[in-house]
Structures are given as C-alpha cells and as structure tokens.
Design an enzyme around this catalytic site. Structure first.
Site, PDB file in Angstrom:
ATOM      1  N   GLU A 107      -7.951   2.369   1.220  1.00 37.00           N
ATOM      2  CA  GLU A 107      -8.340   1.471   0.130  1.00 37.00           C
ATOM      3  C   GLU A 107      -8.775   0.094   0.610  1.00 37.00           C
ATOM      4  O   GLU A 107      -9.517  -0.605  -0.077  1.00 37.00           O
ATOM      5  CB  GLU A 107      -7.177   1.328  -0.862  1.00 37.00           C
TER       6      GLU A 107
ATOM      7  N   ASP B  46       0.452  -5.283   4.686  1.00 31.70           N
ATOM      8  CA  ASP B  46      -0.937  -4.848   4.557  1.00 31.70           C
ATOM      9  C   ASP B  46      -1.837  -5.954   4.018  1.00 31.70           C
ATOM     10  O   ASP B  46      -3.043  -5.754   3.868  1.00 31.70           O
ATOM     11  CB  ASP B  46      -1.033  -3.602   3.664  1.00 31.70           C
TER      12      ASP B  46
ATOM     13  N   LYS C  92       1.762   7.816   0.883  1.00 28.40           N
ATOM     14  CA  LYS C  92       2.248   7.778   2.256  1.00 28.40           C
ATOM     15  C   LYS C  92       3.655   8.371   2.332  1.00 28.40           C
ATOM     16  O   LYS C  92       4.440   8.245   1.389  1.00 28.40           O
ATOM     17  CB  LYS C  92       2.328   6.330   2.767  1.00 28.40           C
TER      18      LYS C  92
ATOM     19  N   ASP D 263       0.836  -1.199   0.000  1.00 26.16           N
ATOM     20  CA  ASP D 263       0.000   0.000   0.000  1.00 26.16           C
ATOM     21  C   ASP D 263       0.870   1.247   0.000  1.00 26.16           C
ATOM     22  O   ASP D 263       1.402   1.651   1.031  1.00 26.16           O
ATOM     23  CB  ASP D 263      -0.923   0.000   1.222  1.00 26.16           C
TER      24      ASP D 263
ATOM     25  N   ARG E  44     -10.809  -0.894   2.943  1.00 27.14           N
ATOM     26  CA  ARG E  44     -12.255  -1.046   3.129  1.00 27.14           C
ATOM     27  C   ARG E  44     -12.986  -1.124   1.791  1.00 27.14           C
ATOM     28  O   ARG E  44     -14.074  -1.693   1.718  1.00 27.14           O
ATOM     29  CB  ARG E  44     -12.782   0.104   3.986  1.00 27.14           C
TER      30      ARG E  44
ATOM     31  N   ASP F  98      -5.694   6.381   0.358  1.00 26.59           N
ATOM     32  CA  ASP F  98      -4.981   5.534   1.317  1.00 26.59           C
ATOM     33  C   ASP F  98      -5.946   4.759   2.210  1.00 26.59           C
ATOM     34  O   ASP F  98      -5.518   3.949   3.021  1.00 26.59           O
ATOM     35  CB  ASP F  98      -4.036   6.386   2.170  1.00 26.59           C
TER      36      ASP F  98
END
Length: 459
Positions: free
Chosen positions: A311, A250, A239, A232, A313, A309
């Site tokens: 993502e 992740d 990030k 991610d 969910r 960021d």
C-alpha cells in the site's frame, strides 16, 4: 534529555582519546603517578574503554578514552558515544582526537543523550561534551534535534501517533519554523483527486489525509515526500503477527523527511522547501480495498491491486504526482517500502535509487563524511515489464518475488513525470543497540542528504 554541547568551561575534565598503538607513547609523557595508575588499572586503550585518573585531592583529574585500532574503528561509527555512556556526569573536553573525526564523534556524543522516555524513565548519557575546536556546534545541535524528532515519531505507537497525531507533529514543526501547512482530509481527498491515498486509508477510524508543508520563498525548489502509513496491518492481505509487530514504524519515511526538513529550515538553507506526507492507516474493515481492485491514480495511470500489503507505493504515487505538478528542481521520496531492501543490504544501510550522476557523486561523498552510509540500487529498466500486468497500466505487487525493491522504485518513478528524482527505501529501525543509536527508531540518509544538497542544488 540534553542534545546540547556543554559551554566552554575552565573546569571541564580533559578526556584523552588514545589509540592502542599510541598508548605507550602517551603514558611515557605523563607524570609517573599517572603512568603507574594506567598500568595498574590494566588500561589497554581498547575501543570504547574508559579510565578515570584521580588527582592528589581524590577528584577526577582526567579521563582516558580507548580508541582501539584502525581495524576495530572501521567496524563501526560514533565510537566516543560508547565512552559517553560510561563516564560519570560532568563536562568533558577532548584531547588528542584526529580533527577529521571531530564532527562525527561530537555528533555521536550528542546523540548518546537521546532516550525515548515518553512511557518510562530512561538513562541516556549524562556526560556532556564541550564542542571540539573546528566543529560547527550549532549545525550539529540542529542535526541532533532533527534526528531526535525522527526517532520520537517512529518509536511512538500508533495508539498515540495515528494520521491525526502525525498531522499535529507536522503542524508543530511548521509553527516553530514559520512554514505554511495545508491538510486535505477524508472525502476532500476524492474532490481534490487523491484517490489512492483515500482508498488505502478509508477503512481506518482516523481519516486519511495529505499533509502539504511549504517553507522558503527563494532558491531551488526541493520537494520531500515521506510515506506516512502510521500502521500497516497488510489490509485484507493480513500480515502474520510476527510481521505486524513493528508496523508502527511504517511511517518512518515521513518521520525521516520531517527530521530532514527541521534541519533544512533551522539551518536556513536557501531553498523553497515542500514536504508532502500521505498519512493513513492501512486497516481492515468492511470498506477496505480488495485484491483485484483496479484504482486510477492522480496522474491517470491505472493500478491493479494484487496485494493490499503493498500500500505504501499507492499513497506515495498520488503524493509524487502532486509534487511533480509543482515542477521542483529535485524531488526525494523516503519510505519504509520493501522487505526486499532489507534482505539486500540489511538494517544499517540506506539504499537509494537515482539516475542523476551528480546526486550519486555528492551523496556518496557526503555519506562517507558524515557517517551516514547509503548504497545505490538501480532503476533497472528491463524490469519495467514486471510491473505491467496487462489488465491495468501497473501492478502494485508483481508475482515471483524477484527484485522487489527495484520494482517498487520503478513503480514510484512512473508518477514523477520529468522531475529529477531520488528514492530512498529505508528501514527506519535499529534492531540492536549501538553507540549513539539505541534499539528503536532511527533516521537513515537524512544527514547524508543534508550534506549533499548544497552541491546537488548549486547552493
């Protein structure tokens, strides 16, 4: 790396587990030369301490394991795993351990044999334990193997574990356990109505995919959904470097449900098991999804993207909606979803959300029994308004910073229909080495669930 018990042997070295308050009584019952040896060595039975006691022939006659006090033991778990790492190679059998702690300590000993050695030789514990009387040795070996699978997957960097390799790991597990597997990849995701899985993963070199594994033909229907974001970057809401360093983990939710699935299948739990994993990489390129986009999920709900960021969910939403269509008796999601959960409970607790009182009772009891701590957080209904932006049905990243783990859980629940649902927002990483848990990837909540499921599902 051995995660098996030693076979019962007459020549196994006795390992005496001694608490600090019991040391004087124990030495008083030993031959004088043993008592003198213990005293001269300064052994006080402090937690995790060891002492080898030679016989007249100079070989190890016995070993002592310090078990500390109730106060020091309460501040940790798997205490004999620390002993295992300091003993010389050999087979040992326990003497003097409280039978109620035998399963926990035996599992911890097995896990002390784990090492992630794909890229460099490591030195796990080489002392092997004879399974204590009264423990289910086969069950503990299966659990240790499931935990090792979870750890290996999390520890592997994305260069060697992208969505394709995660798919391969699922296929390998399915092959070993006789499960069926279907994988929907790339553009087929749009044809099969998984728009958010496709949108999140379309910017990466490896195509996004939805992995669907099924096992068992009778019993209650249990569906496990694991977040499989193999890396991610944060997408266009990139990030900072310090926040990106651990993003190989992740996919920890996917790794954990696969470890749990291994346990369920290898133990022959009488359920109809389904595992759904949306496997993607949240990358940056010209076709990455954007802040301000509005997506339509599988179940028809629209979602405004206020932060790319957030993502995890999104991909889980499509998978949960798909899982709910199968009308399972229970659906569980596991995901490394929010930093807010880490702020709330730290890295050692697995926070979970459920409205099922029976699940709470069974899970809390099981977690205590198997030394797999969990902590319930609420599906707090008044916060529903925080995930409703007005321009769309849902907001993937509510502003304000409050209750981030709760709002994420409420978001996911919108995709589960009437299905009984429990969600785990795990960390999946052990930042500091501890007995049986080296620094790195770690399973959270899986053992507690394994112990709780028979009661929850009425098995």
């Amino acid at each position: 790396m051995s995660l098996k018990f030693a076979p019962p042997q007459a020549d196994a070295i006795p390992l005496h587990v001694i608490g600090q308050d019991a040391l004087d009584d124990w030495t008083g019952q030993q031959p004088k030369h043993v008592a003198h040896w213990v005293a001269s060595a300064g052994f006080t039975a402090g937690l995790g301490s060891t002492l080898l006691v030679p016989g007249k022939n100079g070989k190890i006659d016995m070993a002592l394991a310090g078990y500390g006090t109730a106060k020091t033991r309460a501040r940790g778990r798997f205490h004999l795993a620390a002993v295992a790492t300091s003993l010389p190679e050999g087979n040992y059998h326990l003497e003097g351990l409280d039978p109620e702690r035998a399963s926990e300590e035996a599992l911890g000993w097995l896990l002390s044999g784990y090492a992630f050695d794909r890229y460099r030789d490591q030195s796990p514990a080489k002392a092997r334990l004879v399974a204590p009387k009264g423990v289910d040795a086969t069950r503990l070996e299966v659990i240790a193997a499931g935990e090792a699978l979870t750890r290996d997957l999390i520890n592997t960097p994305t260069a060697d574990l992208g969505p394709a390799e995660l798919e391969s790991a699922c296929a390998e597990l399915a092959g070993k356990q006789g499960a069926e597997i279907e994988v929907i990849r790339g553009g087929a995701l749009l044809k099969r109505n998984f728009p958010m899985v496709h949108t999140v993963g379309r910017a990466a070199e490896q195509a996004p995919r939805l992995i669907d594994m099924r096992w068992g033909t009778s019993g209650p229907k249990l569906t496990l959904v694991g977040k499989g974001v193999c890396f991610d970057t944060g997408g266009l809401n990139l990030k900072p470097g310090s926040s990106m360093a651990l993003m190989k983990k992740d996919m920890g939710g996917a790794a954990t449900v696969l470890g749990l699935a291994h346990m369920i299948m290898a133990l022959g739990m009488p359920v109809q098991l389904r595992v759904l994993i949306p496997a993607v990489e949240n990358a940056v390129s010209g076709n990455a999804f954007r802040p301000g986009d509005i997506l339509t999920a599988r179940n028809g709900l629209t979602v405004e993207i206020n932060n790319t960021d957030a993502e995890g969910r999104l991909v889980l939403a499509d998978a949960l909606a798909y899982g709910a269509e199968g009308a399972p008796d229970l659906m569980i999601s596991m995901a490394t979803l929010t930093g807010a959960a880490r702020v709330a409970v730290g890295p050692d607790l697995a926070p979970y959300f459920t409205d099922d009182a029976a699940m709470v009772t069974a899970l809390e009891s099981a977690a205590a029994q198997v030394a797999d701590p969990v902590w319930r957080l609420p599906f707090h209904v008044p916060y529903e308004a925080m995930i409703e932006p007005g321009i769309a049905d849902l907001d993937n990243a509510p502003k304000g910073g409050f209750a981030g783990s709760i709002t994420a859980a409420l978001f996911l629940r919108r995709f589960t229909g009437n299905t009984p649902y429990t969600h785990f927002d795990i960390y999946g990483w052990n930042p500091t080495a501890a007995p049986a848990r080296p620094k790195g990837g770690v399973g959270m909540g899986a053992r507690a669930l394994l112990a709780a499921l028979p009661e929850v599902l009425g098995l």
